[in-house]
Enzyme design. Sequence first.
Site, PDB file in Angstrom:
ATOM      1  N   LYS A 199       0.791  -1.240   0.000  1.00 25.75           N
ATOM      2  CA  LYS A 199       0.000   0.000   0.000  1.00 25.75           C
ATOM      3  C   LYS A 199       0.819   1.283   0.000  1.00 25.75           C
ATOM      4  O   LYS A 199       1.817   1.393   0.689  1.00 25.75           O
ATOM      5  CB  LYS A 199      -0.880   0.013   1.235  1.00 25.75           C
ATOM      6  CG  LYS A 199      -1.969  -1.025   1.232  1.00 25.75           C
ATOM      7  CD  LYS A 199      -2.762  -0.746   2.441  1.00 25.75           C
ATOM      8  CE  LYS A 199      -3.939  -1.566   2.743  1.00 25.75           C
ATOM      9  NZ  LYS A 199      -4.249  -1.305   4.175  1.00 25.75           N
ATOM     10  N   GLY A 347      10.058  -6.279   6.767  1.00 18.40           N
ATOM     11  CA  GLY A 347       9.955  -7.698   7.099  1.00 18.40           C
ATOM     12  C   GLY A 347       9.756  -8.568   5.875  1.00 18.40           C
ATOM     13  O   GLY A 347      10.430  -9.594   5.706  1.00 18.40           O
ATOM     14  N   GLY A 371       8.786  -1.323  10.304  1.00 16.86           N
ATOM     15  CA  GLY A 371       8.162  -0.077  10.729  1.00 16.86           C
ATOM     16  C   GLY A 371       9.143   0.865  11.405  1.00 16.86           C
ATOM     17  O   GLY A 371       9.123   2.079  11.188  1.00 16.86           O
TER      18      GLY A 371
HETATM   19  P1  ADP Z   1       7.699  -4.887   3.799  1.00 20.46           P
HETATM   20  O1  ADP Z   1       7.256  -5.807   4.903  1.00 20.46           O
HETATM   21  O2  ADP Z   1       8.966  -5.356   3.163  1.00 20.46           O
HETATM   22  O3  ADP Z   1       7.733  -3.450   4.229  1.00 20.46           O
HETATM   23  P2  ADP Z   1       5.042  -4.654   2.768  1.00 20.46           P
HETATM   24  O4  ADP Z   1       4.510  -5.237   4.037  1.00 20.46           O
HETATM   25  O5  ADP Z   1       4.778  -3.259   2.483  1.00 20.46           O
HETATM   26  O6  ADP Z   1       6.610  -4.983   2.648  1.00 20.46           O
HETATM   27  O7  ADP Z   1       4.417  -5.457   1.530  1.00 20.46           O
HETATM   28  C1  ADP Z   1       4.619  -6.814   1.314  1.00 20.46           C
HETATM   29  C2  ADP Z   1       3.443  -7.437   0.616  1.00 20.46           C
HETATM   30  O8  ADP Z   1       3.105  -6.722  -0.565  1.00 20.46           O
HETATM   31  C3  ADP Z   1       3.782  -8.839   0.177  1.00 20.46           C
HETATM   32  O9  ADP Z   1       3.035  -9.755   0.956  1.00 20.46           O
HETATM   33  C4  ADP Z   1       3.364  -8.870  -1.288  1.00 20.46           C
HETATM   34  O10 ADP Z   1       2.616 -10.033  -1.634  1.00 20.46           O
HETATM   35  C5  ADP Z   1       2.491  -7.641  -1.416  1.00 20.46           C
HETATM   36  N1  ADP Z   1       2.454  -7.157  -2.790  1.00 20.46           N
HETATM   37  C6  ADP Z   1       3.484  -6.828  -3.579  1.00 20.46           C
HETATM   38  N2  ADP Z   1       3.079  -6.492  -4.811  1.00 20.46           N
HETATM   39  C7  ADP Z   1       1.744  -6.625  -4.815  1.00 20.46           C
HETATM   40  C8  ADP Z   1       0.728  -6.441  -5.816  1.00 20.46           C
HETATM   41  N3  ADP Z   1       1.033  -6.067  -7.049  1.00 20.46           N
HETATM   42  N4  ADP Z   1      -0.555  -6.669  -5.463  1.00 20.46           N
HETATM   43  C9  ADP Z   1      -0.863  -7.051  -4.206  1.00 20.46           C
HETATM   44  N5  ADP Z   1       0.040  -7.252  -3.222  1.00 20.46           N
HETATM   45  C10 ADP Z   1       1.319  -7.035  -3.523  1.00 20.46           C
HETATM   46 MG    MG Z   2       5.288  -6.208   5.715  1.00 21.69          MG
END
Ligand code: ADP
Ligand code: MG
Length: 390
Positions: A199, A347, A371
């Site tokens: 998001k 994460g 975070g």
């Molecule tokens: P991080 O934990 O590294 O900060 P986030 O929690 O923001 O990452 O996002 C990770 C999630 O985003 C993953 O579970 C992944 O499946 C999802 N994601 C990535 N690209 C898409 C997409 N195009 N549509 C839906 N979900 C997505």
């Molecule tokens: Mg995450």
Amino acid sequence: MRLADDLQVKGKRVLVRSDLNVPLDDGTITDDGRIRASLPLIRSLAEQGGKVIVTAHLGRPQGAPDPRYSLAPVAKRLQELLGRPVRLARDVVGPDAQSSVEELREGGVVLLENVRFEAAETSKDDAERGAFADQLAAFADLYVDDAFGAVHRKHASVYDVALRLEHAAGPLVAAEVEVLERLETDPERPYVVVLGGSKVSDKIKVIEALLPKVDQLLVGGGMCFTFLKAQGHDVGSSLLEADMLEQCRTLLESGKVVLPVDVVAATAFSADAEHDVVDATAIPSDRMGLDIGPRSVQLFGQRLEGARTVFWNGPMGVFEMAPYAAGTRGVAEAVAALDGLTVVGGGDSAAAVRALGIDESRFTHISTGGGASLEHLEGKVLPGLAVLED
Ligand code: ADP
Ligand code: MG
């Protein structure tokens, strides 16, 4: 900040806040990276003859004991990796925790049960948190915080307990802070940030804080569709945050945001769904973008070439499903191949690196705290760090 190495721990009871919040699938640990990362401090304190009391949280129990979030599987794995007995207390500050601590010998390790089984841990009420912190602090002579992933929380085991005991930062906290400061203070240029994940709204504050400081911001993952929509393109049934469009338009005006040129578009959010690579500007109305496409991987790779500082947060696609993992793999490889300072935060991003089998040592640093790193980059004061700096 004092470091754990500066403390005299022999014969002392040391309360250690670790980040052992590992992903579990039906009681089985699917990625033990955080346990492994926590080993050096625990091992070193035990080897120096400290009496080690580890406290940590797992998941989000609702402030009461819940067997689904027991640290039992973590205690077992920690013991295997540490090669020393680890006794799991069945409660946090109750009778079993008390007797476990009383029976600790030099070099011994006790893991207290999930600290979030106590509602006071996360309470907004200072007195309530403080009373619980008193109980935790009574177990120990010294406090070491090694849970970088929790330093942005004003929780009893992160914040209040440090007010009550002689304290120091563990090696994970110290390493994270050092790397983040390098990203924030006069980073070597070009400085390229790659953001993905699900998001825009989760990351908007960090995007706004970073954009003035970076040379380029490459955007993939679920959040790229709100940017594409803001440019006037149809994104089919891809993730879209309509209330973020205006902010995305403003960010695009910087001229620093680089978006994918192609995406893997699927008929459903499923590994078995029919899927094709389509132009990012021509996503069919019945399709959702689940990964960036190969031309985008190439484009992002070109933009990363020669970068001296890179921060990457958020997978480029739904890497958990094999058909949508190539974008994340491609970008991870491109970042790993660079010579400069390369930092992976988040994460899921860290999990992606491991799941895709990319050698972690090819990055300068992989942050364990999603975070917390983002809030640090936003320029916020993190309570768990501020209290260590006193
Ligand atoms: P991080 O934990 O590294 O900060 P986030 O929690 O923001 O990452 O996002 C990770 C999630 O985003 C993953 O579970 C992944 O499946 C999802 N994601 C990535 N690209 C898409 C997409 N195009 N549509 C839906 N979900 C997505
Ligand atoms: Mg995450």
